[in-house]
Motif scaffolding. Sequence first.
Motif, PDB file in Angstrom:
ATOM      1  N   ALA A 139     -27.159   4.813  -2.546  1.00  0.00           N
ATOM      2  CA  ALA A 139     -26.795   3.436  -2.610  1.00  0.00           C
ATOM      3  C   ALA A 139     -27.370   2.726  -3.552  1.00  0.00           C
ATOM      4  O   ALA A 139     -26.693   1.991  -4.598  1.00  0.00           O
ATOM      5  N   LEU A 140     -28.623   2.830  -3.890  1.00  0.00           N
ATOM      6  CA  LEU A 140     -29.356   2.117  -4.986  1.00  0.00           C
ATOM      7  C   LEU A 140     -28.964   2.721  -6.343  1.00  0.00           C
ATOM      8  O   LEU A 140     -28.964   1.914  -7.473  1.00  0.00           O
ATOM      9  N   ASP A 141     -28.844   4.086  -6.458  1.00  0.00           N
ATOM     10  CA  ASP A 141     -28.372   4.686  -7.735  1.00  0.00           C
ATOM     11  C   ASP A 141     -26.959   3.974  -8.208  1.00  0.00           C
ATOM     12  O   ASP A 141     -26.857   3.600  -9.466  1.00  0.00           O
ATOM     13  N   LEU A 142     -26.032   4.005  -7.159  1.00  0.00           N
ATOM     14  CA  LEU A 142     -24.844   3.373  -7.680  1.00  0.00           C
ATOM     15  C   LEU A 142     -24.704   1.967  -7.864  1.00  0.00           C
ATOM     16  O   LEU A 142     -24.146   1.600  -8.731  1.00  0.00           O
ATOM     17  N   GLU A 143     -25.629   1.179  -7.218  1.00  0.00           N
ATOM     18  CA  GLU A 143     -25.640  -0.073  -7.345  1.00  0.00           C
ATOM     19  C   GLU A 143     -26.285  -0.594  -8.798  1.00  0.00           C
ATOM     20  O   GLU A 143     -25.763  -1.090  -9.400  1.00  0.00           O
ATOM     21  N   LEU A 144     -27.242   0.266  -9.108  1.00  0.00           N
ATOM     22  CA  LEU A 144     -27.932  -0.024 -10.553  1.00  0.00           C
ATOM     23  C   LEU A 144     -27.199   0.410 -11.494  1.00  0.00           C
ATOM     24  O   LEU A 144     -26.888  -0.162 -12.652  1.00  0.00           O
ATOM     25  N   ARG A 145     -26.312   1.450 -11.321  1.00  0.00           N
ATOM     26  CA  ARG A 145     -25.322   2.065 -12.179  1.00  0.00           C
ATOM     27  C   ARG A 145     -24.299   0.895 -12.694  1.00  0.00           C
ATOM     28  O   ARG A 145     -23.546   1.005 -13.804  1.00  0.00           O
ATOM     29  N   THR A 146     -23.990   0.253 -11.719  1.00  0.00           N
ATOM     30  CA  THR A 146     -22.777  -0.966 -11.909  1.00  0.00           C
ATOM     31  C   THR A 146     -23.505  -1.975 -12.863  1.00  0.00           C
ATOM     32  O   THR A 146     -22.810  -2.706 -13.293  1.00  0.00           O
ATOM     33  N   ARG A 147     -24.803  -2.129 -12.858  1.00  0.00           N
ATOM     34  CA  ARG A 147     -25.536  -2.995 -13.534  1.00  0.00           C
ATOM     35  C   ARG A 147     -25.942  -2.374 -15.193  1.00  0.00           C
ATOM     36  O   ARG A 147     -26.694  -2.988 -15.710  1.00  0.00           O
ATOM     37  N   GLY A 148     -25.600  -1.111 -15.390  1.00  0.00           N
ATOM     38  CA  GLY A 148     -25.986  -0.726 -16.584  1.00  0.00           C
ATOM     39  C   GLY A 148     -27.341  -0.071 -16.692  1.00  0.00           C
ATOM     40  O   GLY A 148     -27.752   0.389 -17.453  1.00  0.00           O
ATOM     41  N   LEU A 149     -27.963   0.128 -15.267  1.00  0.00           N
ATOM     42  CA  LEU A 149     -29.249   0.696 -14.984  1.00  0.00           C
ATOM     43  C   LEU A 149     -29.122   1.929 -14.350  1.00  0.00           C
ATOM     44  O   LEU A 149     -27.703   2.331 -13.800  1.00  0.00           O
ATOM     45  N   THR A 150     -29.859   2.549 -14.095  1.00  0.00           N
ATOM     46  CA  THR A 150     -30.062   4.105 -13.520  1.00  0.00           C
ATOM     47  C   THR A 150     -31.268   3.936 -12.181  1.00  0.00           C
ATOM     48  O   THR A 150     -32.372   3.532 -12.528  1.00  0.00           O
ATOM     49  N   LEU A 151     -31.179   4.817 -11.375  1.00  0.00           N
ATOM     50  CA  LEU A 151     -32.246   5.230 -10.456  1.00  0.00           C
ATOM     51  C   LEU A 151     -33.318   6.070 -11.096  1.00  0.00           C
ATOM     52  O   LEU A 151     -34.519   5.842 -10.857  1.00  0.00           O
ATOM     53  N   ASP A 152     -32.855   6.757 -12.157  1.00  0.00           N
ATOM     54  CA  ASP A 152     -34.042   7.366 -12.901  1.00  0.00           C
ATOM     55  C   ASP A 152     -34.800   6.500 -13.470  1.00  0.00           C
ATOM     56  O   ASP A 152     -36.157   6.557 -13.517  1.00  0.00           O
ATOM     57  N   GLY A 153     -34.240   5.399 -14.113  1.00  0.00           N
ATOM     58  CA  GLY A 153     -35.208   4.144 -14.928  1.00  0.00           C
ATOM     59  C   GLY A 153     -35.969   3.368 -13.854  1.00  0.00           C
ATOM     60  O   GLY A 153     -37.106   3.194 -14.138  1.00  0.00           O
ATOM     61  N   PHE A 154     -35.511   3.339 -12.380  1.00  0.00           N
ATOM     62  CA  PHE A 154     -36.420   2.841 -11.756  1.00  0.00           C
ATOM     63  C   PHE A 154     -37.543   3.576 -11.218  1.00  0.00           C
ATOM     64  O   PHE A 154     -38.920   3.217 -11.180  1.00  0.00           O
ATOM     65  N   MET A 155     -37.274   5.061 -11.072  1.00  0.00           N
ATOM     66  CA  MET A 155     -38.326   6.036 -10.893  1.00  0.00           C
ATOM     67  C   MET A 155     -39.414   5.920 -12.110  1.00  0.00           C
ATOM     68  O   MET A 155     -40.559   6.302 -11.726  1.00  0.00           O
ATOM     69  N   LYS A 156     -39.046   6.043 -13.340  1.00  0.00           N
ATOM     70  CA  LYS A 156     -39.890   5.881 -14.347  1.00  0.00           C
ATOM     71  C   LYS A 156     -40.756   4.498 -14.247  1.00  0.00           C
ATOM     72  O   LYS A 156     -41.699   4.711 -14.786  1.00  0.00           O
ATOM     73  N   ALA A 157     -40.242   3.328 -13.800  1.00  0.00           N
ATOM     74  CA  ALA A 157     -41.013   2.139 -13.776  1.00  0.00           C
ATOM     75  C   ALA A 157     -41.853   2.433 -12.654  1.00  0.00           C
ATOM     76  O   ALA A 157     -43.192   1.967 -12.927  1.00  0.00           O
ATOM     77  N   LEU A 158     -41.534   3.180 -11.517  1.00  0.00           N
ATOM     78  CA  LEU A 158     -42.718   3.136 -10.632  1.00  0.00           C
ATOM     79  C   LEU A 158     -43.709   4.130 -10.990  1.00  0.00           C
ATOM     80  O   LEU A 158     -44.773   3.888 -10.656  1.00  0.00           O
ATOM     81  N   TRP A 159     -43.239   5.395 -11.750  1.00  0.00           N
ATOM     82  CA  TRP A 159     -44.283   6.159 -12.247  1.00  0.00           C
ATOM     83  C   TRP A 159     -45.249   5.527 -13.261  1.00  0.00           C
ATOM     84  O   TRP A 159     -46.597   5.603 -13.117  1.00  0.00           O
ATOM     85  N   ALA A 160     -44.768   4.407 -13.967  1.00  0.00           N
ATOM     86  CA  ALA A 160     -45.577   3.752 -14.908  1.00  0.00           C
ATOM     87  C   ALA A 160     -46.407   2.785 -14.062  1.00  0.00           C
ATOM     88  O   ALA A 160     -47.765   2.564 -14.352  1.00  0.00           O
TER      89      ALA A 160
END
Length: 605
Positions: A406-427
């Motif tokens: 759900a979050l991945d799909l929601e983010l993709r509608t905003r030009g973002l991705t869950l991958d990007g969110f995971m990178k942010a958490l990693w950092a």
Amino acid sequence: MKKLLFLAALPFLSCYASAQKISYDVSFPNLIHHEANIAVTVTDAPQKELVFRMSRSSPGRYATHEYGKNIYDVLAFDKAGRSISVQRVDGDIYKVAGINGFVKVQYTIYANHADGTYAGLDQSSVHLNAPATFMWVKELEKAPIEVKFNLPKDQKWIIATQLLPGGDATTFTAPDLQYLMDSPVKIGNLIIKEWTVNNPDKKPSKFRLALEAKSTDSLATNFASKIKRITQEAQNVFGEYPVFDSGQYTFLASINPYVRGDGMEHRNSTMITLPVAFDGSSNLLGVFSHEFFHTWNVERIRPKTLEPFNFEKSNMSFELWFAEGFTQYYGDLILARAGFDSPEEYCQTLTSLVNTKENTAGAKRISPVQASCNAVFVDAGVAVDKTNYPNIYTSYYPYGASIALALDLELRTRGLTLDGFMKALWAKHGKPEIPYQVSDLQTVLEVFSKDKVFAESFFQKYVNGHESFNYAPLLQMAGLSLKKQFEGQPWIGDVRFKEGPELTVQSNTIIGTPLYTAGIDIDDQLIKVDGKTVGTQAELTAIIKAHKSGEQITVDYRHRDDIKSTMLTIAENPKLIVTLNEGANLPVTAEMKKFRMEWLDSKIK
């Protein structure tokens, strides 16, 4: 003043602690009967009394496991080899008094359950999960540790572990108890395959497959190349590999009929046991993909509730929907990106996730956070009594994965991705190893999305709440259709039956289904349905198919010694299915293809 005195004493305490040492000596004189002898020696201990105990939980498991039941013949000795009294103060706890800086405690362990949670000792191989194997000293959890394995002289066995190298090929070390307990060991005729992958900064990361299987060298080599591709796809989610403490990451893999199915993540390794004949097929890769993703998510992006891990009790965590659920989502997504699952096969995964969120009683009743808390009962926990889990609980694995989708799909509608969110958490939390709480995940989402209202709403509805999620329009953006799989088909609920003179209900009926609403429950026996006797599943199915949703039928059933009658209202089967638009003769636009490609195609450049 107290603070100054304490600080002044620190150098002395640090020096004394560094002098303490715990050594394990492991030998295998009776492997044919699944036994090993273990001696644990404590040196330079200031305590006059020490408590030795077995663990009751294991890293990666959250319920309790009574490892102490397989420990016996516990003895203690002083430095001169004289016997010391051992007091058993609980089932898995032993106290030794009268210590003068040195004590050796030895015991026999029985192990015949080779998986990621327990241990297995056999004349063919040795399989050790540390909490199921090593008694530890409660007062010396920070002391450095050495482990020596005395291998059978007639075997040319290989030892594979994330424990750090010691003085020779059979000696290993750990900086403290937490690392020891997180370090499984595999010993036997292992096939070793190694490879190296560079990080973006050109620094190499080393990997090793230690495989216990009946296999040719070429088949094992090919299989290792598939695992390598999985590690590369996972790297592209976070942008880099973690720094492995032992210098490399090890896949400890037993793929043979003599183990129990399991996969267990560890900081620099994973223990994978698959009870099948090894054929090198891609069907074996799912557990490798899942467990390797844990190298980031759980092992370093780590819930505060699990840091440090408590080996004496169950470990309740509010974050398992993320730690395990998001890992499950990525484990499957990586297989699709790597080309091991076709788009049609990945649709089956999506179908399962959507049905978990929308059609399981637990997901309609409790939040993912609440589901996580139940891990202390359900995570390979053992119970002999019946529970009502089907009506009050949905596993945090698929539940959390459905939230990730759900979050991945929601983010993709905003030009973002869950991958990007995971990178942010990693950092923010993973690379600096700052443990997180649920609120921290929301904060990172706020910063990443630059939309506080969106982050607050998503967590309120779907993480701390259990509202329904409308997947259909978002999946359609990728050219994927969501519809009812059995539209218009009559349905009374999904339960297990035992066939006989009557049909006996063998599983809980689920709240909201026709059977549940009619008052029928587990162990009840269906005698007549719509006036017809039923003794087989086929007979019941034929009767139901003769009716339409909304129609009522009579059900005569036996509850213990009483014959009862009830009215049952037939419903439409609610199960959903995700399919490619191509297979449903629906259009697939260029925008849909682009969305799908950016989501599901390989990220390896």
